[in-house]
Write an enzyme that holds these catalytic residues in place. Structure first.
Site, PDB file in Angstrom:
ATOM      1  N   GLU A   1       1.033  -1.246   0.154  1.00  6.41           N
ATOM      2  CA  GLU A   1       0.089  -0.168  -0.236  1.00  6.41           C
ATOM      3  C   GLU A   1       0.657   1.209   0.276  1.00  6.41           C
ATOM      4  OE1 GLU A   1      -2.333   0.169   3.635  1.00  6.41           O
ATOM      5  OE2 GLU A   1      -0.693  -0.767   4.866  1.00  6.41           O
TER       6      GLU A   1
ATOM      7  N   SER B   1      -8.627  -5.426   8.874  1.00 12.41           N
ATOM      8  CA  SER B   1      -8.225  -3.751   9.553  1.00 12.41           C
ATOM      9  C   SER B   1      -6.503  -4.104  10.555  1.00 12.41           C
ATOM     10  CB  SER B   1      -9.575  -3.564   9.699  1.00 12.41           C
ATOM     11  OG  SER B   1      -9.648  -1.852  11.001  1.00 12.41           O
ATOM     12  N   LYS B   2      -6.499  -2.951  10.711  1.00  8.71           N
ATOM     13  CA  LYS B   2      -4.917  -3.396  11.761  1.00  8.71           C
ATOM     14  C   LYS B   2      -5.780  -2.811  12.705  1.00  8.71           C
ATOM     15  CE  LYS B   2      -1.548  -1.087   8.310  1.00  8.71           C
ATOM     16  NZ  LYS B   2      -1.421   0.603   7.876  1.00  8.71           N
ATOM     17  N   ARG B   3      -7.229  -2.462  13.095  1.00  9.09           N
ATOM     18  CA  ARG B   3      -7.209  -2.420  14.358  1.00  9.09           C
ATOM     19  C   ARG B   3      -8.408  -3.928  14.996  1.00  9.09           C
ATOM     20  NH1 ARG B   3      -6.956   2.161  11.403  1.00  9.09           N
ATOM     21  NH2 ARG B   3      -5.425   3.673  13.007  1.00  9.09           N
TER      22      ARG B   3
END
Length: 528
Positions: free
Chosen positions: A221, A258-260
């Site tokens: 990314e 998702s990173k979270r």
């Protein structure tokens, strides 16, 4: 030399662990240094304990850094919040060389610009309102205290990116106008924010240069931003590092993780009882190809094997692969019988003690209360040695083999016995009293794995001569099914002679009597 840069506004997740691992492997495979850097300039979103959690999670996973905020090093400090004067100095150099300019546009103006661009279906690039501001006027407004950001002046043609994974990415034209819409579009990213803190673009280029980073391995990314970073290297007159961009991790629906997302948090894997060695092995397999005949590789194996043969494109994460590796490492630990095995036993011991304290069972359920301390630990060791190849987590271990640790009324134990199994037991129903009596004849001191296996064989031979119309194989199968239904409550586990030796004489005879009674048989009779 390579580095992992981690933000202080989130916890370590599966993707960032993989990036850290690849940078670690690269540095160790080439005899270089592995650096840890903290991106903590976004104070508004910083999580108070994220930094300490990062140190702990990386070390739990087995990744130690050679330089970093907590241990120092020749190129410190290693927190970006402690290097702000360096970023300001380099932003000033860019202003002086006209590779950058101050932008005094208010947030309201930029928001309105972005809203209008969005309504036209255009990207929210800048319109360069402040780009032509004379240097004297720009300096005057800055001295007067007017808020500004520093933007990179992006030329018409970007430098070519030659990526170690994707090869030549090309030279896109960034100085463009939207056709038929009269909208000027310029990326001109922000390098220094109005609070004087840097963005990723400036901070990482400056840090990588001053810390002598030779290779940058990061998520794909960031590939679209890399030409801008190359512009900065050119503006400063520096040699850029080699870049390798690795594909993103995706779920089964091909969506970016998702990173979270909580279930990807590294702490969650630790809490579940996943082995750190298995987790590192797991993430190494995504986005990297190797020449080994087996996917099971320790950290030292990975270092020995590692090269920059990353695969192109994103990768779908397969949870079953982690389960497979977990089983492989459990079997390895059990075979070695070393410190890893003892640590695993301790973890299961804690899980079972917690179950004893907090679980609510049905009426009539009782724990095998004689299993305390070393007795419980020895029971766990015995069960684990016989089942390690199927081990996944401490909780799953207890769920699968709970019949080793607690009891409940036999009627409830046999409600779910398959009809096929009942039919097989019915075939030897006339001999159940003989089976039970044979095992009752084994004294406590002789209740061993070897003797139990021998006794079962003798019982089958005796019944083969008494039961007509059944082969020895059929009788043996029915006997084993009966013993498993009675002693192991019909559940899977180690071989029956091993299971019975682990459970002990009293427990086994009690369970045999219960099932025989349930089936309407006497448990006393002639002894074999």
């Amino acid at each position: 030399m390579s580095a992992i840069c981690v933000k202080s506004n989130r916890y370590l997740h599966l993707g960032s662990l993989r990036t850290a691992l690849f940078n670690y492997l690269l540095s160790k495979a080439t005899g270089g240094q592995f650096l840890l850097r903290i991106e903590d300039t976004d104070k508004r979103r910083t999580i108070p304990d994220a930094e300490e959690r990062l140190y702990r999670d990386l070390r739990w996973a087995g990744l130690e850094w050679d330089e970093g905020p907590d241990i120092g090093g020749p190129y410190g400090p290693y927190k970006q919040s402690e290097r702000t004067s360096l970023y300001e100095e380099h932003a000033t150099k860019l202003l002086q060389s006209v590779h950058a300019y101050r932008c005094f546009c208010s947030s309201a103006k930029l928001s309105e610009l972005a809203r209008r661009r969005a309504s036209l279906g255009l990207p929210s690039d800048y319109d360069r309102t402040c780009e032509g501001l004379p240097t004297e006027r720009s300096d005057e407004r800055a001295r007067a205290g007017q808020a500004f950001v520093v933007r990179l002046r992006v030329p018409a043609m970007m430098p070519e990116l030659v990526d170690l994974v994707y090869g030549s990415v090309g030279k896109p034209n960034h100085n463009r106008k939207a056709q038929n819409l009269g909208e000027a579009l310029y990326e001109d990213p922000i390098l220094l924010k109005s609070d004087g803190l840097p963005t990723y673009h400036l901070a990482n280029v400056v840090d990588d240069h001053h810390m002598k980073i030779t290779h940058v391995v990061r998520a794909a990314e960031w590939m679209s931003s890399t030409p801008k970073h190359l512009l900065l290297y050119q503006a400063f007159g520096w040699e850029p590092p080699a870049f390798a961009h690795i594909g993103l991790l995706q779920d089964s629906s091909y969506q970016k993780f998702s990173k979270r997302k909580g279930d990807l948090n590294i702490r969650r894997f630790e809490e579940q009882g996943i082995f750190p060695e298995a987790l590192l092995n797991y993430v190494a397999l995504y986005g990297w190809s190797h020449t080994k005949t087996s996917d099971v590789m320790s950290l030292s194996d990975l270092i020995e094997t590692f090269d920059l043969k990353f695969t192109k494109g994103n990768t779908v994460v397969e949870p079953h692969k982690l389960v497979y590796l977990q089983k492989k490492y459990a079997a390895k630990y059990a075979e070695k019988n070393g410190s890893e095995f003892e640590t695993l036993v301790d973890r299961i011991f804690e899980e079972i003690q917690q179950e004893f304290k907090t679980s609510t069972w049905q009426p009539g359920v009782s724990y095998l209360n004689h299993l305390m301390g070393d007795d419980l630990r020895n029971r766990i060791q015995g069960v684990l040695r016989g089942t390690a190849k199927n081990y996944t987590t401490p909780k799953d271990f207890f769920t699968k083999y709970k019949y080793f640790f607690y009891d409940q009324p036999s009627a409830e134990n046999h409600e779910d016995v398959p009809e096929k199994t009942r039919a097989a037991i019915d075939g030897i129903r006339p001999q159940l009293r003989t089976i039970n009596a044979a095992f009752r004849n084994i004294p406590l001191e002789a209740w061993t794995d070897v003797n139990l296996k021998e006794k079962a064989s003798i019982v089958v031979d005796m019944m083969s001569s008494n039961l007509k119309g059944f082969s020895s194989q059929e009788i043996n199968k029915s006997t084993q099914l009966y013993l498993r239904c009675a002693v192991a409550r019909g559940s899977s586990g180690p071989p029956m002679h091993t299971t019975m030796a682990l459970l002990g004489r009293n427990t086994c005879l009690q369970r045999l009597d219960e099932l025989a009674s349930l089936l309407g048989n006497e448990t006393r009779g002639s002894l074999i």
